[in-house]
Motif scaffolding. Structure first.
Motif, short mmCIF file in Angstrom:
data_model
loop_
_atom_site.label_atom_id
_atom_site.label_comp_id
_atom_site.label_asym_id
_atom_site.label_seq_id
_atom_site.Cartn_x
_atom_site.Cartn_y
_atom_site.Cartn_z
N TYR A 36 8.15 88.25 99.73
CA TYR A 36 8.76 87.12 100.40
C TYR A 36 9.30 87.59 101.75
CZ TYR A 36 8.73 84.36 96.09
OH TYR A 36 8.35 83.66 94.97
N GLN A 38 12.00 86.41 105.04
CA GLN A 38 13.04 85.50 105.53
C GLN A 38 13.23 85.77 107.01
OE1 GLN A 38 16.91 85.87 103.64
NE2 GLN A 38 17.30 83.70 103.98
N TYR A 39 12.72 84.87 107.84
CA TYR A 39 12.93 84.96 109.27
C TYR A 39 14.35 84.53 109.60
CZ TYR A 39 7.88 85.39 109.27
OH TYR A 39 6.59 85.81 109.02
N GLY A 41 17.54 82.81 110.24
CA GLY A 41 17.94 81.41 110.17
C GLY A 41 17.04 80.52 109.35
N GLN A 42 16.07 81.09 108.66
CA GLN A 42 15.13 80.26 107.90
C GLN A 42 15.19 80.57 106.41
OE1 GLN A 42 11.15 79.94 109.44
NE2 GLN A 42 11.81 80.26 111.56
N HIS A 43 14.45 79.73 105.63
CA HIS A 43 14.36 79.91 104.19
C HIS A 43 13.57 81.17 103.86
CE1 HIS A 43 14.64 75.32 103.30
NE2 HIS A 43 15.27 75.63 104.38
N GLN A 45 10.49 82.59 102.19
CA GLN A 45 9.18 81.97 101.94
C GLN A 45 8.19 83.02 101.49
OE1 GLN A 45 7.00 80.96 105.81
NE2 GLN A 45 9.11 81.09 106.51
N SER A 84 7.62 88.68 116.61
CA SER A 84 7.92 87.56 115.71
C SER A 84 7.93 87.98 114.23
CB SER A 84 6.91 86.43 115.90
OG SER A 84 5.60 86.89 115.67
N ALA A 87 12.25 90.25 110.64
CA ALA A 87 12.65 89.46 109.49
C ALA A 87 13.13 90.40 108.39
CB ALA A 87 11.48 88.61 108.97
N SER B 5 16.69 71.15 99.89
CA SER B 5 17.79 70.98 100.85
C SER B 5 19.06 71.46 100.19
CB SER B 5 17.91 69.50 101.24
OG SER B 5 16.72 69.06 101.85
N SER B 9 25.49 74.55 104.69
CA SER B 9 24.75 75.74 105.08
C SER B 9 25.70 76.93 105.23
CB SER B 9 23.99 75.51 106.39
OG SER B 9 24.89 75.13 107.41
N GLN B 108 17.77 76.95 102.03
CA GLN B 108 18.09 77.80 103.18
C GLN B 108 19.32 78.66 102.93
OE1 GLN B 108 18.82 74.63 102.92
NE2 GLN B 108 20.30 73.92 104.42
#
Lengths: 113, 115
Positions: A36, A38-39, A41-43, A45, A84, A87, B5, B9, B108
């Motif tokens: 997985y 995680q960038y 500020g992001q989820h 994934q 980019s 992460a 969601s 946050s 998130q």
């Protein structure tokens, strides 16, 4: 019980350098393996996953991972990293009838432009 | 895939207070999971939440400290009770399709700081 070890906690590379992040797991049975990402500020994934078949798995953004059963390893690779790709990367495993993944502690990758 | 969601946050809370974190999924799922991610550490599973039954807690986590609700197949809440600075962490909601090997989807996260 399963456990996952990620040996590189912090990796700093320049753009175009090659990347390999180590992941070893401890579990003797059939496993499913995941990376997985995680960038900032992001989820979290999914980057790629291995269930069965070809032990060399291709994922998104040019990443790949190779499952080596004899070494209990699932290392992540990319031949040429980009800025980019900065992460957090997590290796995870599930198996033995449980679909709940066990995560490694993560590797922070910073790529300098 | 599932879109999750999670809110809030982030939050900064006083010690001794409680915070409830909400997790909303865009599809019906049987199992929902709550994780904690402490600085520099892995994701640690807190509990598994099934609709219509009590949550199942992992070793080291108890219902009095982390009560969980699961009123329907698309929603869950996690409360962090009587907070202390040691509870400062990122809390993540996750869902999976049933069956071994399927990927997990994550919210998130909620970045909690207890002062």
């Amino acid at each position: 019980a399963q456990s996952v070890s990620q040996h590189n906690h912090h990796v700093i590379l320049s753009e175009a350098a090659s990347l390999e992040l180590g992941c070893n797991y401890s579990y003797g049975g059939t496993v499913n393996l995941f990376w997985y990402v995680q960038y900032p500020g992001q989820h979290l994934q999914l980057l790629l996953k291995y269930f069965s078949g070809d032990p060399l798995v291709k994922g998104i953004k040019g990443f790949e991972a190779e499952f080596i059963k004899s070494k209990f390893s699932f290392n992540l690779r990319k031949p040429s990293v980009q800025w980019s790709d900065t992460a957090e990367y997590f290796c995870a495993v599930n198996g033995g009838g449980s679909y709940i993944p066990t995560f490694g502690r993560g590797t922070s990758l910073i790529v300098h432009p | 895939s599932a879109v999750i969601s999670q809110k809030p946050s982030r939050d900064i809370c006083q010690r001794g207070t409680s915070l409830t974190i909400q997790c909303q999924v865009d599809s019906q799922v049987t199992m929902m999971f709550w994780y904690r991610q402490q600085p520099g550490q892995s994701l640690t599973l807190i509990a598994t939440a099934n609709q219509g039954s009590e949550a199942t807690y992992e070793s080291g986590f108890v219902i009095d400290k982390f009560p969980i609700s699961r009123p329907n197949l698309t929603f869950s809440t996690l409360t962090v009770s009587n907070m202390s600075p040691e509870d400062s962490s990122i809390y993540l909601c996750s869902v999976e399709d049933q069956g071994a090997g399927t990927e997990a989807f994550f919210g998130q996260g909620t970045r909690l700081t207890v002062v």
